[in-house]
Design an enzyme around this catalytic site. Structure first.
Site, PDB file in Angstrom:
ATOM      1  N   TYR A 152      29.929  37.834  54.121  1.00 52.33           N
ATOM      2  CA  TYR A 152      30.073  36.432  53.495  1.00 52.33           C
ATOM      3  C   TYR A 152      30.207  36.223  51.974  1.00 52.33           C
ATOM      4  O   TYR A 152      29.659  37.027  51.357  1.00 52.33           O
ATOM      5  CB  TYR A 152      28.744  35.709  53.882  1.00 52.33           C
ATOM      6  CG  TYR A 152      28.770  34.223  53.734  1.00 52.33           C
ATOM      7  CD1 TYR A 152      28.824  33.427  54.897  1.00 52.33           C
ATOM      8  CD2 TYR A 152      28.743  33.632  52.856  1.00 52.33           C
ATOM      9  CE1 TYR A 152      28.774  31.974  54.969  1.00 52.33           C
ATOM     10  CE2 TYR A 152      28.604  32.143  52.638  1.00 52.33           C
ATOM     11  CZ  TYR A 152      28.675  31.452  53.827  1.00 52.33           C
ATOM     12  OH  TYR A 152      28.433  30.185  53.934  1.00 52.33           O
ATOM     13  N   TYR A 155      36.482  27.591  52.905  1.00 58.39           N
ATOM     14  CA  TYR A 155      35.158  27.405  53.170  1.00 58.39           C
ATOM     15  C   TYR A 155      34.663  26.866  54.333  1.00 58.39           C
ATOM     16  O   TYR A 155      34.842  25.737  54.597  1.00 58.39           O
ATOM     17  CB  TYR A 155      34.582  26.885  51.855  1.00 58.39           C
ATOM     18  CG  TYR A 155      32.933  27.394  51.606  1.00 58.39           C
ATOM     19  CD1 TYR A 155      32.779  28.722  51.577  1.00 58.39           C
ATOM     20  CD2 TYR A 155      31.906  26.451  51.713  1.00 58.39           C
ATOM     21  CE1 TYR A 155      31.317  29.234  51.481  1.00 58.39           C
ATOM     22  CE2 TYR A 155      30.533  26.732  51.849  1.00 58.39           C
ATOM     23  CZ  TYR A 155      30.419  28.232  51.575  1.00 58.39           C
ATOM     24  OH  TYR A 155      28.786  28.672  51.521  1.00 58.39           O
TER      25      TYR A 155
END
Ligand SMILES: [Zn+2]
Lengths: 154, 403
Positions: free
Chosen positions: B287, B337
């Site tokens: 991530y 995102y």
């Protein structure tokens, strides 16, 4: 320890709002007296910060409060150039530090580092607390923040 | 061995355009993403009976999305959360199917992350400073970047990690994005570009931080028995760990080495169930809310030793053509995102061998493996992938899949 009346961050930020259960109250009452008061377990004497219900060392729920020397060591830091709260636009950059308290079991506290925000910073530097009084007003009671200052010659 | 290794699979993936001007509600986008995932799997509305989503009060709930799609649900839940929820919800989907509550679960995340609720803080009301926030927000420490930066700075201090090393995460992900027609930022950047970009909160430059975008994404989970009849080859779930936490979550900086993140605790769970080790992983999806989060997690899960993350991410290993590419879509730094969803979707595509790059016949799994700009981003013979999901230093999730 130094007394200070002007605030590091600009006016316009919300004031600390005490929780109804009083979990943090001894800390805020202490800062009004310019004393650094933190949690300490009544069973195993471990220091703890921030305020919580359980002692993470022995799992006791019998936590007390104690005054500790208002000094520490810089553990880490950041220099903020992009704020969240609009009021902070008036003070860029500003410094946020994580201070470790060797006199209190190496607990850590978040605060601002007063002084020139663009000055060189060294992790490991000795720092002392600066009690920053706020007058309050309106519905806001007077309150005092704990800020930090590098001890010269450290 | 505990767990449900190889008994559940991801069979459908869907996504809307990654943009900064969706001009649509999270409801419309959520419907499109789930519908797209259902088509991908070859599933009609009568064949999906479970739904999960996560949100930060910025989405549309499952019952609405399901109704819009003609789906009658036997199970749904809408959880509060951001990063690290994807993997956790995939685990929950396996669990509720195993419990007999439903048969096939669609998971979605829908967010106007640029035009409505921006993660970086602007556009949101400043919260009152209470409890944990009382010890941080009052000092101007409230955004994700501000909350995590001292952990990143401490890593640099303890291990000599440099901004140059971290810049390689953005450089690698930008190369990957340049081969991704969907990516919001497709332009390749250099280490110098990252170092020359303005400070957001030192040690984070602007280009160390992820993009903010509007999008919805969806993933469909079902049992291996059902997966065999579906349109795509399944991505088998070998192991999952969800929202594993450090001892203190509210004050993540309170104790321990602050640059050791929650993956340290998720690692034995996810590898234990999968029955494999780091050397078996071909592709990672660590991530990348920030360049540092990618690095700290790769360390925490043992892809390199503690403190050696800077060397690892700057060695070329994480780039396409390297030994273990990370976030081959361009990730959160470049593609979009999505709070983790696109990172799992990308790995599902890698396992199918059908990465949607610029290769003319990618739909048929034909790839050039030429990773130069505007080319291929399929990893050759990708057999096992791993996602390392991040919420904050104190909370993380992980997922290992195989083809
Ligand atoms: Zn105790």
């Amino acid at each position: 320890m130094t007394d200070e009346t002007s605030s590091y961050l600009p006016a316009g930020l919300p004031a600390p709002a005490a929780n109804v259960d009083g979990l943090e109250s001894p800390f805020w009452e202490g800062t009004r007296r310019h004393e650094l008061v933190v949690q300490r377990c009544n069973d195993c004497e471990t220091y703890q910060w921030g305020p919580e219900w359980i002692c993470h060392h022995c799992r006791s729920f019998d936590l007390g409060w104690t005054e500790v020397p208002p000094r520490g060591v810089l553990y880490s830091w950041e220099r903020v150039w992009y704020p969240v709260h609009p009021a902070l636009q008036a003070k860029l950059p500003y410094m946020v530090v994580l201070v470790e308290l060797p006199d209190a079991g190496n607990i850590r506290m978040v605060g601002n580092l007063v002084g020139d925000a663009e000055a060189e910073v060294e992790i490991g530097a000795a720092v002392e607390a600066v009690f920053e009084d706020h007058e309050g007003g309106g519905d806001v009671e007077p309150y005092t923040l704990v800020q930090w200052r590098v001890v010269e010659g450290s | 061995m505990a767990g449900l290794k190889d008994q559940y699979a991801i069979v459908g993936i869907g996504e809307t355009e990654y943009s900064r001007d969706s001009g649509r509600t999270t409801r419309a986008m959520g419907v499109e993403a789930v519908r797209s995932a259902m088509r991908d799997a070859g599933l009609g509305p009568d064949e999906v009976d479970g739904m999960l989503s996560y949100h930060g009060n910025d989405s549309t709930a499952s019952p609405t999305i399901a109704t819009d799609l003609g789906i009658r649900l036997n199970f749904y839940m809408d959880c509060s959360g951001g990063g690290s929820s994807t993997e956790a919800l995939i685990g929950i989907a396996c669990g509720v199917i195993e419990a007999g509550m439903c048969k096939t679960v669609a998971i979605f995340r829908s967010m106007n992350g640029y035009t409505e609720a921006r993660i970086g803080g602007t556009g949101r009301q400043a919260p009152a400073f209470r409890s944990g926030a009382l010890q941080q927000g009052i000092y101007g420490m409230s955004s994700a970047a501000q909350s995590f930066a001292p952990s990143f700075m401490r890593h640099m201090y303890e291990y000599g990690t440099t901004s140059e090393q971290l810049a390689h995460v953005k450089v690698a992900h930008s190369k990957h994005a340049s081969n991704n027609p969907k990516a919001f930022y497709k332009e390749r950047v250099s280490v110098q570009d990252v170092l020359a970009s303005r400070w957001i909160v030192k040690p984070l430059h602007l280009l160390d931080c992820c993009v903010e975008t509007d999008n919805s994404t969806a993933i469909i989970v079902t049992s291996v028995e059902r997966a065999r009849d579906m349109a795509q080859s399944p991505a088998y779930i070998m192991g999952v760990a969800g929202r594993t936490s450090k001892p203190s979550v509210g004050y993540h900086w309170r104790s321990g080495p602050i640059s050791r993140v929650a993956g340290h605790y998720a690692r034995p769970i996810v590898f234990g169930t999968a029955g494999i080790g780091v050397d078996d992983i071909d592709v990672t999806g660590s991530y990348d809310a920030f360049s540092f989060t990618t690095m700290l997690q790769l360390e925490a899960y043992g892809f390199c030793a503690e403190g050696e993350g800077g060397d690892y991410v700057s060695s070329g290993i994480i780039e396409l053509g390297g030994d273990r590419p990370n976030n081959t879509s361009g990730g959160h730094l470049c593609e979009a995102y999505t709070h983790g969803m696109n990172l799992v979707i990308e790995n599902v595509r890698q396992l199918r061998g059908k990465i949607d790059d610029y290769c003319p016949n990618w739909q048929d799994g034909e790839h050039t493996y030429d990773y130069s700009e505007g080319g291929c981003r399929q990893v050759r013979d990708a057999e096992i992938t791993m996602n390392l999901g991040w919420a904050m230093p104190a909370t993380g999730s992980a997922l290992i899949m195989r083809r």
